[in-house]
Design a protein around this motif. Structure first.
Motif, PDB file in Angstrom:
ATOM      1  N   GLY A   1       0.778  -1.228   0.000  1.00  0.00           N
ATOM      2  CA  GLY A   1       0.000   0.000   0.000  1.00  0.00           C
ATOM      3  C   GLY A   1       0.811   1.280   0.000  1.00  0.00           C
ATOM      4  N   LEU A   2       2.122   1.186   0.142  1.00  0.00           N
ATOM      5  CA  LEU A   2       2.962   2.380   0.220  1.00  0.00           C
ATOM      6  C   LEU A   2       3.613   2.648  -1.133  1.00  0.00           C
ATOM      7  N   ALA A   3       3.491   3.876  -1.623  1.00  0.00           N
ATOM      8  CA  ALA A   3       4.193   4.259  -2.849  1.00  0.00           C
ATOM      9  C   ALA A   3       5.693   4.228  -2.562  1.00  0.00           C
ATOM     10  N   ALA A   4       6.478   3.904  -3.567  1.00  0.00           N
ATOM     11  CA  ALA A   4       7.914   3.752  -3.360  1.00  0.00           C
ATOM     12  C   ALA A   4       8.676   3.991  -4.648  1.00  0.00           C
ATOM     13  N   LYS A   5       9.967   4.308  -4.489  1.00  0.00           N
ATOM     14  CA  LYS A   5      10.858   4.215  -5.640  1.00  0.00           C
ATOM     15  C   LYS A   5      10.909   2.731  -5.982  1.00  0.00           C
ATOM     16  N   PRO A   6      10.900   2.375  -7.249  1.00  0.00           N
ATOM     17  CA  PRO A   6      10.896   0.948  -7.607  1.00  0.00           C
ATOM     18  C   PRO A   6      12.279   0.309  -7.429  1.00  0.00           C
ATOM     19  N   ILE A   7      12.793   0.399  -6.200  1.00  0.00           N
ATOM     20  CA  ILE A   7      14.086  -0.197  -5.831  1.00  0.00           C
ATOM     21  C   ILE A   7      13.834  -1.075  -4.611  1.00  0.00           C
ATOM     22  N   VAL A   8      14.027  -2.371  -4.752  1.00  0.00           N
ATOM     23  CA  VAL A   8      13.804  -3.316  -3.662  1.00  0.00           C
ATOM     24  C   VAL A   8      15.023  -3.291  -2.746  1.00  0.00           C
ATOM     25  N   ASP A   9      14.787  -2.976  -1.465  1.00  0.00           N
ATOM     26  CA  ASP A   9      15.852  -2.984  -0.468  1.00  0.00           C
ATOM     27  C   ASP A   9      15.793  -4.268   0.333  1.00  0.00           C
ATOM     28  N   ILE A  10      16.972  -4.847   0.563  1.00  0.00           N
ATOM     29  CA  ILE A  10      17.107  -6.104   1.289  1.00  0.00           C
ATOM     30  C   ILE A  10      18.210  -5.909   2.324  1.00  0.00           C
ATOM     31  N   VAL A  11      18.023  -6.474   3.515  1.00  0.00           N
ATOM     32  CA  VAL A  11      19.067  -6.433   4.528  1.00  0.00           C
ATOM     33  C   VAL A  11      19.534  -7.859   4.801  1.00  0.00           C
TER      34      VAL A  11
ATOM     35  N   ALA B   1      27.652 -13.339  -7.626  1.00  0.00           N
ATOM     36  CA  ALA B   1      26.239 -13.552  -7.944  1.00  0.00           C
ATOM     37  C   ALA B   1      25.680 -12.427  -8.809  1.00  0.00           C
ATOM     38  N   GLY B   2      26.520 -11.450  -9.163  1.00  0.00           N
ATOM     39  CA  GLY B   2      26.094 -10.406 -10.085  1.00  0.00           C
ATOM     40  C   GLY B   2      25.801  -9.054  -9.468  1.00  0.00           C
ATOM     41  N   TYR B   3      25.964  -8.925  -8.166  1.00  0.00           N
ATOM     42  CA  TYR B   3      25.767  -7.621  -7.522  1.00  0.00           C
ATOM     43  C   TYR B   3      27.048  -6.803  -7.647  1.00  0.00           C
ATOM     44  N   GLU B   4      26.909  -5.485  -7.558  1.00  0.00           N
ATOM     45  CA  GLU B   4      28.056  -4.575  -7.657  1.00  0.00           C
ATOM     46  C   GLU B   4      28.189  -3.800  -6.357  1.00  0.00           C
ATOM     47  N   LEU B   5      29.420  -3.599  -5.900  1.00  0.00           N
ATOM     48  CA  LEU B   5      29.654  -2.825  -4.689  1.00  0.00           C
ATOM     49  C   LEU B   5      29.390  -1.350  -4.962  1.00  0.00           C
TER      50      LEU B   5
ATOM     51  N   GLY C   1      30.577  -0.480   9.444  1.00  0.00           N
ATOM     52  CA  GLY C   1      29.437  -1.289   9.828  1.00  0.00           C
ATOM     53  C   GLY C   1      28.441  -1.627   8.737  1.00  0.00           C
ATOM     54  N   HIS C   2      28.682  -1.184   7.508  1.00  0.00           N
ATOM     55  CA  HIS C   2      27.684  -1.344   6.450  1.00  0.00           C
ATOM     56  C   HIS C   2      28.360  -1.463   5.088  1.00  0.00           C
ATOM     57  N   ARG C   3      27.846  -2.379   4.294  1.00  0.00           N
ATOM     58  CA  ARG C   3      28.221  -2.473   2.888  1.00  0.00           C
ATOM     59  C   ARG C   3      26.926  -2.490   2.089  1.00  0.00           C
ATOM     60  N   LEU C   4      26.972  -1.911   0.899  1.00  0.00           N
ATOM     61  CA  LEU C   4      25.809  -1.917   0.015  1.00  0.00           C
ATOM     62  C   LEU C   4      26.253  -2.432  -1.335  1.00  0.00           C
ATOM     63  N   VAL C   5      25.577  -3.482  -1.780  1.00  0.00           N
ATOM     64  CA  VAL C   5      25.754  -3.961  -3.148  1.00  0.00           C
ATOM     65  C   VAL C   5      24.404  -3.814  -3.833  1.00  0.00           C
ATOM     66  N   ARG C   6      24.429  -3.753  -5.150  1.00  0.00           N
ATOM     67  CA  ARG C   6      23.184  -3.586  -5.895  1.00  0.00           C
ATOM     68  C   ARG C   6      23.295  -4.270  -7.239  1.00  0.00           C
TER      69      ARG C   6
ATOM     70  N   VAL D   1      17.700  -3.258  -7.217  1.00  0.00           N
ATOM     71  CA  VAL D   1      17.765  -3.994  -5.955  1.00  0.00           C
ATOM     72  C   VAL D   1      19.008  -3.532  -5.213  1.00  0.00           C
ATOM     73  N   HIS D   2      18.819  -3.116  -3.950  1.00  0.00           N
ATOM     74  CA  HIS D   2      19.924  -2.725  -3.077  1.00  0.00           C
ATOM     75  C   HIS D   2      19.996  -3.721  -1.934  1.00  0.00           C
ATOM     76  N   VAL D   3      21.179  -4.277  -1.707  1.00  0.00           N
ATOM     77  CA  VAL D   3      21.387  -5.243  -0.634  1.00  0.00           C
ATOM     78  C   VAL D   3      22.291  -4.592   0.406  1.00  0.00           C
ATOM     79  N   HIS D   4      21.722  -4.357   1.596  1.00  0.00           N
ATOM     80  CA  HIS D   4      22.448  -3.737   2.703  1.00  0.00           C
ATOM     81  C   HIS D   4      22.993  -4.847   3.592  1.00  0.00           C
ATOM     82  N   VAL D   5      24.294  -4.883   3.780  1.00  0.00           N
ATOM     83  CA  VAL D   5      24.920  -5.918   4.602  1.00  0.00           C
ATOM     84  C   VAL D   5      25.390  -5.275   5.903  1.00  0.00           C
ATOM     85  N   TYR D   6      24.980  -5.878   7.011  1.00  0.00           N
ATOM     86  CA  TYR D   6      25.377  -5.444   8.348  1.00  0.00           C
ATOM     87  C   TYR D   6      25.883  -6.649   9.124  1.00  0.00           C
TER      88      TYR D   6
END
Length: 193
Positions: free
Chosen positions: A73-83, A102-106, A112-117, A123-128
């Motif tokens: 129900g929430l409008a969003a930027k069409p970017i899927v965030d994953i932690v 696996a095809g993601y880019e740094l 304390g944080h890395r982000l690959v997408r 798709v943004h993958v947040h690693v903690y």
């Protein structure tokens, strides 16, 4: 593989944004149920990549869908965030190599944080590290928005107002939402007690 004696090395001390600032080029979209399917597909891809690397993924946090695309129900930027939570954020060889393979880019390396997408930036993958407070905050915020229509509407209205402006750096747009996010998190924490 991370040893049980703790960190192998100190974490990075600076923020590195690979590729520099990027203009906000996507708009808000109405909620799309396909985002949940995209998350499931990438969750499997991440778990398969980490399993191939023999990485211990936190069983409590596991891999979770976060951000606006995780809230029906929430409008969003069409970017899927994953932690994703890993045993040791500093042991990049235990998880980052697998995610890159696996095809993601740094995109971001910071304390304390890395982000690959994905190369498509959808798709943004947040690693903690396991137990990082940021993971709890993401999940608390998501779950609160899923169950509190008033805060969901408030958050969407702020995002829509901000999208009327030009953003030369996507991070500036994210920073502009800080006050409303803080207020909603405060209510979520009070409700969680």
């Amino acid at each position: 593989m991370t040893n049980s004696g703790g960190r192998r090395r100190p974490d990075v001390t600076t923020v590195e944004i690979i590729g520099g600032p990027e203009a906000l080029e996507v708009g808000l979209s109405g909620y799309d149920a396909r985002w949940a399917e995209d998350y499931k597909r990438h969750r499997r891809r991440i778990l398969d990549a980490l399993a191939a690397q023999d990485v211990e993924v936190d069983v409590d946090v596991d891999v979770e869908h976060i951000g606006s695309t995780s809230v029906p129900g929430l409008a969003a930027k069409p970017i899927v965030d994953i932690v994703v939570a890993v045993a040791d954020i500093t042991a990049e060889e235990d998880y980052l190599d697998a995610l890159l393979a696996a095809g993601y880019e740094l995109r971001v390396r910071e304390p304390g944080h890395r982000l690959v997408r994905t190369p498509a930036r959808d798709v943004h993958v947040h690693v903690y590290e396991r137990g990082d407070a940021a993971v709890h905050e993401y999940l608390l915020f998501r779950d609160h928005l899923r169950t509190h229509a008033d805060d969901r509407a408030l958050y969407e209205s702020v995002k829509r107002a901000l999208f009327d402006q030009r953003w030369d750096d996507m991070n500036d747009y994210a920073d502009a939402k800080t006050d409303v996010i803080r207020a909603i998190k405060s209510r979520a924490e009070a409700a969680d007690r």
